[in-house]
Design a protein around this motif. Structure first.
Motif, PDB file in Angstrom:
ATOM      1  N   PRO A 213       0.686  -1.259  -0.238  1.00 42.62           N
ATOM      2  CA  PRO A 213       0.310  -0.354   0.187  1.00 42.62           C
ATOM      3  C   PRO A 213       0.965   1.612   0.157  1.00 42.62           C
ATOM      4  O   PRO A 213       2.170   1.219   0.500  1.00 42.62           O
TER       5      PRO A 213
ATOM      6  N   ASN B 158      -0.187   3.878   1.952  1.00 43.56           N
ATOM      7  CA  ASN B 158      -0.198   4.478   2.920  1.00 43.56           C
ATOM      8  C   ASN B 158       0.412   3.889   4.019  1.00 43.56           C
ATOM      9  O   ASN B 158       0.758   2.508   4.047  1.00 43.56           O
TER      10      ASN B 158
ATOM     11  N   HIS C 277       0.288   1.281   6.251  1.00 42.24           N
ATOM     12  CA  HIS C 277       0.745  -0.175   6.646  1.00 42.24           C
ATOM     13  C   HIS C 277       1.821  -0.652   6.108  1.00 42.24           C
ATOM     14  O   HIS C 277       1.847  -0.150   5.137  1.00 42.24           O
TER      15      HIS C 277
ATOM     16  N   GLY D  97      -5.679  -1.971   3.061  1.00 39.03           N
ATOM     17  CA  GLY D  97      -4.632  -2.021   1.929  1.00 39.03           C
ATOM     18  C   GLY D  97      -5.264  -2.157   0.471  1.00 39.03           C
ATOM     19  O   GLY D  97      -5.260  -1.701  -0.775  1.00 39.03           O
ATOM     20  N   THR D  98      -6.277  -3.582   0.815  1.00 40.98           N
ATOM     21  CA  THR D  98      -6.678  -4.071  -0.763  1.00 40.98           C
ATOM     22  C   THR D  98      -7.779  -3.163  -1.022  1.00 40.98           C
ATOM     23  O   THR D  98      -8.044  -2.971  -2.283  1.00 40.98           O
TER      24      THR D  98
ATOM     25  N   GLU E 119      -7.699   0.226  -0.897  1.00 43.21           N
ATOM     26  CA  GLU E 119      -6.601   1.179  -2.221  1.00 43.21           C
ATOM     27  C   GLU E 119      -6.197   1.246  -2.801  1.00 43.21           C
ATOM     28  O   GLU E 119      -5.974   1.153  -4.112  1.00 43.21           O
ATOM     29  N   PHE E 120      -5.902  -0.770  -2.572  1.00 46.03           N
ATOM     30  CA  PHE E 120      -5.596  -1.251  -4.514  1.00 46.03           C
ATOM     31  C   PHE E 120      -6.568  -0.751  -5.436  1.00 46.03           C
ATOM     32  O   PHE E 120      -6.426  -0.552  -6.315  1.00 46.03           O
TER      33      PHE E 120
END
Length: 261
Positions: free
Chosen positions: A44, A46, A49, A77-78, A80-81
């Motif tokens: 990520p 960010n 993380h 995380g995912t 954000e992806f």
């Protein structure tokens, strides 16, 4: 197993293919060494993380130096992806994991079983098996009639569908299809939720069929740091001398007879 390395990659394209499920192609020279059942760690942006998110490889395009991942939003995380767009630079760790065996002498009739987000790894596996001359039967298990990747997988073998709610295919799970369609296998290769893999392990033992299962659902960091994916094995680890294996570093694919799940 290939040595892992941290690399820069670029997003080639991304689209949503089902509720909370996204399909992304990444440009990276890691595609040259990737194979079915392996995975990558996706970082990520960010900085809160720190660890990468392990995501299985769905498909490999060696000519275009590209990897495809199909993933479900499961956390920050995912999430954000899923907002990444074409051209964006990202960091990856890979190639990780041991992958599925595709070798002569393992039996001609191979049955692939994918459940939920365990379906994407079946794409590259089905492709490699077809290229190696195997006859693949592909059984896919979904919650409902959001049949992501089904049409593409039909290029590589006969596809059967199971849905939990009965809205498409046979109502039940992948083993329901196996029994109702009277499918026989020399080898089973599977990825999906742990209850599904436990049932496949038991079924393969009863029928005396070789089975290789990917335990990727249990992985957290993907690099062996968190110890959140340890599973019991029938043999002792050479370093710790206990009957344990880390799924992310020793797997994620195991002979079903060698793990206790």
């Amino acid at each position: 197993m290939n040595g892992k390395r941290k690399v820069k990659a670029h997003v080639l394209e991304q689209k949503r293919i089902a509720p909370d499920i996204y399909d992304m192609w990444l440009s990276t020279d890691m595609a040259k060494e990737a194979r079915a059942g392996q995975f990558i760690g996706v970082y990520p942006e960010n900085q809160a993380h720190l660890l990468p998110r392990p995501i299985s490889i769905c498909e490999v395009d060696k000519e275009k130096n590209a990897l495809r991942i199909v993933y479900r939003i499961a956390g920050a995380g995912t999430a954000e992806f899923s907002a990444w767009e074409a051209g964006q630079e990202v960091e990856l760790l890979g190639i990780l994991g041991n992958g599925f065996p595709v070798a002569r002498g393992m039996g001609k009739r191979v049955v692939l079983m994918g459940g939920g987000i365990g379906i994407p790894p079946m794409m590259q596996l089905a492709r490699e098996l077809k290229e190696a001359g195997f006859e693949a039967v592909i059984i896919l298990g979904y919650r409902d009639n959001q049949l992501f990747l089904k049409d593409e997988l039909e290029k590589y073998g006969t596809v059967h569908i199971a849905t939990e709610d009965g809205s498409a295919g046979i109502k039940g799970n992948v083993l329901t299809v196996m029994e109702e369609a009277q499918i026989e296998a020399d080898v089973i290769m599977a990825c999906g939720p742990m209850p599904m893999l436990r049932a496949i392990k038991a079924y393969a033992a009863e029928k005396q069929i070789d089975a290789f299962i990917s335990l990727e659902e249990r992985m957290a960091c993907g690099v062996g740091a968190c110890l959140g994916c340890v599973c019991k094995t029938t043999h002792k680890d050479a370093h710790s001398h206990v009957n344990n294996a880390r799924i992310c570093t020793d797997g994620p694919v195991f002979d079903a007879r060698e793990v206790e799940i």
